[in-house]
Design an enzyme around this catalytic site. Structure first.
Site, PDB file in Angstrom:
ATOM      1  N   LYS A  80       0.858  -1.185   0.000  1.00  0.00           N
ATOM      2  CA  LYS A  80       0.000   0.000   0.000  1.00  0.00           C
ATOM      3  C   LYS A  80       0.896   1.238   0.000  1.00  0.00           C
ATOM      4  O   LYS A  80       1.904   1.274   0.720  1.00  0.00           O
ATOM      5  CB  LYS A  80      -0.882  -0.028   1.253  1.00  0.00           C
ATOM      6  CG  LYS A  80      -1.965   1.045   1.299  1.00  0.00           C
ATOM      7  CD  LYS A  80      -2.800   0.879   2.578  1.00  0.00           C
ATOM      8  CE  LYS A  80      -3.930   1.885   2.668  1.00  0.00           C
ATOM      9  NZ  LYS A  80      -4.691   1.739   3.931  1.00  0.00           N
ATOM     10  N   SER A 155      -9.587   1.865   2.997  1.00  0.00           N
ATOM     11  CA  SER A 155      -8.688   2.605   2.135  1.00  0.00           C
ATOM     12  C   SER A 155      -7.668   1.739   1.390  1.00  0.00           C
ATOM     13  O   SER A 155      -7.076   2.187   0.408  1.00  0.00           O
ATOM     14  CB  SER A 155      -7.931   3.641   2.965  1.00  0.00           C
ATOM     15  OG  SER A 155      -7.055   3.000   3.884  1.00  0.00           O
ATOM     16  N   SER A 179      -9.673  -0.448   7.240  1.00  0.00           N
ATOM     17  CA  SER A 179      -9.107  -0.239   5.908  1.00  0.00           C
ATOM     18  C   SER A 179      -8.427  -1.450   5.279  1.00  0.00           C
ATOM     19  O   SER A 179      -8.058  -1.416   4.110  1.00  0.00           O
ATOM     20  CB  SER A 179      -8.111   0.927   5.929  1.00  0.00           C
ATOM     21  OG  SER A 179      -8.808   2.151   5.845  1.00  0.00           O
TER      22      SER A 179
END
Lengths: 493, 114, 482
Positions: A80, A155, A179
């Site tokens: 990420k 996210s 997330s």
């Protein structure tokens, strides 16, 4: 013939070890899958072809010399983009960090590399991990591999989408309010948030420091546990890093759930949950009972206040964490006549609307005269949430709920109403407030063909039992490593 | 003065729904050092009002005698020994700077003395 | 109307740890700009702080030296404000639970002892340095600014007094006493000119005899004890004049301008004091249990107050004690070492407060950087007491030792300063002088005391100053009686 990109970690490792598969082949298959899917998915912000190829070649060479680097030898992993990577652009999905190249690797990234992983690239996310759909990315949204008109969740939406699509075998996400688990649920993959402090946050670009935790996203429970074994560990560079024992998280896989006490969280499995999600959830609970688990309903009265507390605590911490983006030392700068003006303009231009909103919300909640009413009160509610969990775990080994009240929603359908977006995290947020582990396992498909996730929560440091139950949920469900339609042809199904 | 009124309403009984949460959004934006137009301020102020109305739910739970939690797990005394580790090369430190000069980070002049 | 001043002092002390407060960068002063920096102290994305354990022990030591309560559990907070020299735009500091609180320090001005209560002593981190370029270095006229983050993250201890001081002289005495304590503890260089010790004053005035506090003005930027005293005196005068003219004193921060000898107002903003403190989530609480606190207390060096009492008992005069105490642990160690070995305390004290202090000031070195030890001082004192060195010669030898020329015996030998006190050798010289000066010899025999001095001088001359004048004088008097 199916693509190596669709293998599990366990399968790929066996192939690599046995010489049936090379790291280079595996990586090229992953790149091919990305070429096939990225135009629609936009799961990645950066794909690092050059260094990944060099690393894969080095892995193959090492193996030719009889050296097995570690448990992730040759495995293509995505990161990420809120975890810093040395010499590789890291943006946190924000224009304020466009082009930013960090001088160091996050501890979790170092751990992956030391275990032999090949870093494929950096995945898309809601800006600074603030969001539940990746639509808040400063570089455009990602799409859900099951239906590219829908969000992948967020996210860590890019990471979940990449793993679901096969453009990464495993990915790291970060989970502040859900997330990792929520996008895993929406993309039909496994996503796990460890106990706070288990994985070092050093190098994770902070959103809310007391809630943030890095964790794995994978296609199987076993792969998630294996990855956690690599990235968990004490880090002297993180003062909140756990200082005790780190067990082998795969140790109880396959033990079944006979005799385990499973609590269904009443407040998170009734009103507000979509009927199709609820029905899939109930079936999975039934299968646990059939497997010998003792199922009961448990009430955690503070749950309905958890979301409110979260939306004060997380913005408050983020308002300070994001103050360092000031145009002075790195990142975007918009000129001004004075340094004050330069910083104010830079921040206005560099932060997207959701980040701006949360910074202002947090600033307000901490400002003179409001602290006690908002932030101080939220911290007390946090205590009550922890107490509720502690009490519940006196009677059960794990708690379960749906991961997300709804399945993947249409891109653009919730962006105008921030509050409706926040409500998507209602089931996942309590674990972040309590610092306890949680995992989402896919258990079904709704009428629109979209995945449904099942959440298991455990007490702090209860990862072994968490994975044990998750493995049983995975085994008992008819999920069977189902793949999104867009890659089915390539998958060879 | 608007803020004082607000504090009273926060303390008052109806803590959710119908509660007008008054935010001096321009002041908050200055604190957060974000240069926003009046229009943006107005819009965000409205949105924050809605979010805070929901967030004000936290005031409904009785919390007499409840200790605040700032850290999820009970840990204390995480220290490092007083040992020097090599710093970054200066070029590395400065390489991402929007503007650098003679080994320093360069910025426009400041308005405020510290 | 007559007014009285109410003064509180905030002191910042940079600790002399090897590494910074929250990262391993060197904390030393004077490196090239931005060479002692890393992701943590530059506030790079993703970096996290980890506290320096030595700094925590030292702040506890400071707290104990000031008779503070040491919190069993304390906590770091973030203090939020934007300033370009502060990389995270928040400072890791402490708020409602500092490490130390509620102490005291006694000071003495003109023989009057007064007690200054310490409100708190807390741990925080220093900021970087901002250089204003163009406009003669003045902030408001500058063309641009340059930032050096070498000082960013250096451990900083803030000591806050209650408003217990009533004159600039007391404030100065407090500051000096505090510096002495910090030096005795050995936890900081405490150099005002390098900014490793800094004082800010909070000043208000009120009609004499009243209790209500006046409007408080914070005065900053004093980098010597003298400027602290001057700035506070100026500020009291300014506020008094304002009140007498029927004006109001504004609550503000004012900068001391050393050159102009005035304080000037600084631009302040409405939001400048809304620091939005909240518990630092990257750090866990600090727990100091009784065992640990007592271990630190037991390891404390002797503090100035105790030293003063002990040295006064040795018969050292108060002025010399003041100089010795101000010299910190190094000077105390040398003095005590010499006395413990058996040297005469007063002689040694005279040398330390005289020649040694002058040498250190002249050469701009610290005592620790010279070869002088208690042992050398004792050796020198023995040579002097035995009459092998004259008073003047002993001082010359002392300078030689400080300059690294060797032990006292070696320096005395090398510089040829050993006195002739051997009566046999001196008798020959005396006879020669008396033969050369028959008239004087005659007066000596007649018992004229005034001629002794002249004759001693002549003997000193022929022996090139190496004769022991006391021995010569005694021998001459014996001659007169013969």
């Amino acid at each position: 013939m199916s693509s190596p990109a669709d293998l599990t970690l366990a399968e790929a490792s066996a192939g690599l070890r046995g010489g049936k598969l090379s790291a280079r082949e595996l990586l090229e298959a992953t790149f091919d899958r990305a070429s096939l899917t990225e135009a629609e998915l936009h799961a990645y912000l950066t794909i690092d072809h050059e260094n990944a190829r060099a690393a894969a070649a080095a892995a193959d060479e090492a193996q030719a010399n009889g050296l097995w680097v570690g448990p992730l030898h040759g495995i293509p992993v995505a990161i990420k983009d809120n975890m810093v990577t040395a010499a590789l652009q890291t943006t946190a999905g924000s224009q304020i960090l466009a082009g930013y190249v960090p001088p160091y690797d996050a501890t979790a990234v170092t751990a992956l590399k030391s275990a032999g992983a090949i870093i494929v690239g950096k995945t898309n996310l809601d800006e600074f991990a603030m969001g539940s759909s990746t639509e808040n990315s400063g570089y455009g949204p990602s799409a859900n591999p099951w239906d590219t008109t829908r969000v992948p969740g967020g996210s860590s939406g890019g990471s979940a989408a990449a793993v679901a699509a096969g453009s990464a075998m495993i990915a790291l996400g970060s989970d502040t309010g859900g997330s990792i688990r929520q996008p895993a649920s929406l993309c039909g993959v496994v996503g796990m948030k460890p106990t706070y402090g288990l994985v070092s946050r050093y190098g994770l670009i902070a959103f809310a420091s007391s809630l943030d935790q890095i964790g794995p996203i994978s296609r199987t429970v076993e792969d998630a546990a294996a990855t956690l074994e690599v990235i968990a560990g004490h880090d002297p560079l993180d003062a909140t890093s756990y200082r005790g024992e780190y067990p082998r998280y795969r140790s109880l896989l396959g033990e079944g759930v006979s005799g385990l006490r499973v609590g269904v969280v009443a407040e998170l499995s009734g009103a507000g949950i979509h009927p199709e999600v609820l029905s899939a959830f109930r079936s999975a609970v039934d299968s646990l009972a059939e497997g010998g688990a003792i199922v009961s309903e448990v009430s955690l009265p503070s749950m309905e206040y958890a979301l409110s507390a979260y939306y004060l605590i997380a913005p408050a911490e983020c308002s300070a964490n994001l103050a360092r983006f000031d145009g002075v030392r790195y990142g975007l700068r918009v000129d001004g006549a004075t340094v004050e003006e330069m910083t104010a303009r830079t921040r206005a231009a560099g932060f997207g609307p959701e980040v701006t909103r949360r910074i202002l919300l947090g600033t307000y909640a901490l400002s003179a005269g409001y602290y006690d009413a908002f932030y101080g009160q939220a911290q007390k509610v946090r205590t009550l949430v922890i107490q509720d969990f502690t009490r519940a775990y006196e009677g059960v080994d794990v708690l379960v709920s749906p991961t997300s009240p709804i399945t993947a929603f249409e891109l653009g359908s919730r962006t105008e109403d921030p509050l409706s977006m926040y409500l998507v995290d209602v089931c996942t947020i309590p674990s972040n407030l309590a610092g306890t582990p949680g995992i989402s396992v896919p258990v079904g498909i709704d009428g629109a063909g979209l995945p449904i996730g099942f959440q298991i929560m455990a007490p702090a440091l209860g990862e072994e039992v968490l994975f044990r139950v998750a493995a049983e949920v995975e085994r008992a469900s008819a999920w069977n490593n189902r793949r999104p339609p867009m890659v089915e042809a390539d998958h060879g199904v | 003065m608007g803020r004082r009124v607000c504090m009273e309403s926060v303390r008052g009984a109806p803590t959710i729904g119908g509660m007008a949460i008054d935010i001096d959004i321009a002041y908050v934006a200055r604190l957060a050092r974000i240069d926003l137009s009046d229009e943006e301020l107005e819009r965000i102020g409205r949105q924050l009002g809605g979010i805070l109305e929901h967030a004000a739910l936290v005031q409904q739970l009785p919390t007499e005698g409840v200790e605040p939690t700032s850290h999820p797990l009970p840990m204390v005394n995480a220290f490092r020994p007083d040992r020097v580790v090599p710093p970054l090369e200066r070029d590395t430190a400065l390489t991402q700077a929007p503007q650098a000069e003679d080994g320093y980070f360069r910025v426009p002049p400041t308005l405020e003395a510290e | 109307m007559e007014y009285e001043a109410v003064i509180g002092i905030e002191t910042h002390v940079e600790l002399a740890t090897a590494s910074k407060m929250f990262c391993g960068c060197p904390a030393q002063f004077g490196a090239d700009p931005n060479t002692n920096v890393c992701p943590v102290c530059l506030g790079l994305p993703g970096a996290l702080p980890v506290p320096n354990e030595q700094a925590i022990e030292w702040i506890v030591a400071i707290g104990l030296a000031l008779d503070c309560e040491i919190a069993h559990r304390s906590q770091f907070h973030r203090k939020n404000y934007f300033y370009a020299d502060q990389p995270k735009n928040y400072q890791i500091s402490q708020f409602d639970v500092p490490v130390c609180s509620g102490g005291r320090l006694d000071i003495e001005v003109a023989g009057v002892v007064s007690r200054v209560r310490i409100n708190r002593v807390h741990m925080e981190e220093d900021t970087g340095k901002m250089i204003h370029v163009g406009g003669g270095g003045r902030i408001k006229d500058a063309d641009h600014s340059l930032l050096d983050f070498n000082r960013s993250g250096v451990p900083l201890v803030e000591i806050v007094t209650e408003p217990d001081l009533s004159s600039p002289q007391q404030a100065r005495a407090f500051a000096q006493e505090l510096q002495t304590i910090v030096l005795a503890l050995g936890v900081s260089d405490a150099k005002l000119e390098e900014g490793s010790m800094r004082f800010d004053g909070n000043v208000s005035i009120r009609p004499k005899g009243t209790q209500e506090m006046g409007t408080k003005v914070e005065v900053k930027n004093m980098n010597s004890f003298r400027s602290l005293e001057r700035a506070l005196a100026y500020e009291i005068e300014r506020q008094t004049a304002a009140l007498e003219a029927g004006e109001q004193v504004l609550q503000e921060t004012r900068h001391w301008d050393e050159g102009a000898g005035v304080t000037g107002g600084m631009r302040s903003k409405e939001e400048s004091s809304d620091y939005r403190y909240f518990p630092e989530p990257d750090l866990v609480p600090i727990e100091i249990n009784d065992t640990r606190r007592e271990a630190i207390r037991n390891a404390l060096p002797e503090l100035p107050a105790a030293r003063r009492l002990r040295w006064a008992a040795l018969g050292i005069d108060p002025a010399s004690i003041a100089v010795l105490v101000a010299g910190g642990s190094d000077l105390a160690g040398v003095f005590d070492g010499a006395v413990a070995a058996g040297a005469d305390p007063k002689t040694v004290a005279n040398w330390l407060t005289g020649e040694v202090t002058a040498f250190l000031r002249r050469e701009l070195v610290d005592l620790g950087a010279t070869p002088l030890t208690g042992g050398y001082l004792f050796e020198l004192e023995r040579l002097y007491a035995a009459g092998d060195l004259s008073s003047t010669a002993a001082k010359q030898v002392l300078v030689g030792v400080l300059a690294g020329e060797g032990s006292p015996a070696e320096v005395a030998e090398e510089r040829d300063l050993i006195q002739i006190s051997d009566t046999g050798a001196l008798a020959t010289e005396i006879d020669r002088v008396l033969a050369e000066h028959p008239a004087a010899y005659q007066r000596l025999k007649e018992g004229d005391p005034k001629v002794v001095g002249f004759l001693v001088g002549q003997v000193m001359k022929v022996t090139a100053g190496k004769a022991d004048p006391k021995v010569v004088s005694t021998m001459l008097r014996q001659k007169a009686e013969d």
